[in-house]
Design a protein around this motif. Structure first.
Motif, PDB file in Angstrom:
ATOM      1  N   TYR A  75      87.463 109.077  71.554  1.00  0.00           N
ATOM      2  CA  TYR A  75      86.606 109.338  72.705  1.00  0.00           C
ATOM      3  C   TYR A  75      87.486 109.718  73.889  1.00  0.00           C
ATOM      4  CZ  TYR A  75      83.283 107.023  69.701  1.00  0.00           C
ATOM      5  OH  TYR A  75      82.501 106.683  68.624  1.00  0.00           O
ATOM      6  N   ALA A 113      89.156 115.674  77.574  1.00  0.00           N
ATOM      7  CA  ALA A 113      88.851 116.156  76.226  1.00  0.00           C
ATOM      8  C   ALA A 113      89.578 117.455  75.886  1.00  0.00           C
ATOM      9  CB  ALA A 113      87.343 116.346  76.071  1.00  0.00           C
ATOM     10  N   ARG A 169      84.961 113.674  78.948  1.00  0.00           N
ATOM     11  CA  ARG A 169      84.309 114.983  78.884  1.00  0.00           C
ATOM     12  C   ARG A 169      84.283 115.647  80.265  1.00  0.00           C
ATOM     13  NH1 ARG A 169      85.168 116.095  74.111  1.00  0.00           N
ATOM     14  NH2 ARG A 169      84.439 114.579  72.623  1.00  0.00           N
TER      15      ARG A 169
END
Length: 161
Positions: free
Chosen positions: A87, A64, A90
């Protein structure tokens, strides 16, 4: 019923993922900002799909921390096209790409669009294990590199994929 294309980044939308290892680029961020290229024919098909009511979700194993640079580069290199959603992996999320993308489905995408059967999904994915994960989730998965510019949607309609 919602229709969602799950579009992989590396080796699918990005045409030159292999080039990031070239010595010309000092860092991965430098590669993204100066060198990453995208399949124009695929972008055109994704734009057409958006006009036909499909949502395009970029779903990638890429961290990310590179999301803003990546989305900016995509827009710059494609005449300002952008996916409807993005997306990225993370911090702290571990595992191989198939596991990480399955978590993205379960934690975000299904909550937004519904599970397969509640929504229609098509995954454009380069990684064989990730395609198998999608298929186990009842999502049609296609490796666009095999199409070499042919229409994804024509191939689906004609049963070629």
């Amino acid at each position: 019923m919602r229709r969602v294309i799950l579009c992989d980044l590396n080796y699918t939308l990005a045409a030159n993922s292999h080039a990031r290892k070239d010595e010309e680029y000092r860092t991965f961020r430098d590669f993204i900002r100066r060198g990453e290229e995208y399949r124009a024919w695929l972008v055109t098909q994704l734009q057409d799909a958006q006009h036909d009511g499909w949502k395009v979700a970029l779903i990638t194993y890429r961290l990310a921390v590179y999301q803003d640079d990546t989305l900016q580069r995509i827009a710059e290199m494609t005449g300002h096209w952008t996916p409807d959603e993005a997306y990225f992996r993370r911090p702290g999320v571990q595992g191989d790409p198939a596991r990480v993308k399955r978590l993205m489905l379960e934690r975000a995408i299904y909550g937004r669009h519904g599970k397969p059967g509640e929504a229609t999904y098509l995954a454009l994915e380069s990684n064989k294990a990730t395609r198998a994960m999608y298929q186990a989730q009842s999502i049609r998965a296609v490796d666009v590199r095999a199409l070499r510019g042919d229409s994804i949607f024509v191939g689906l309609q004609e049963g070629l994929l």
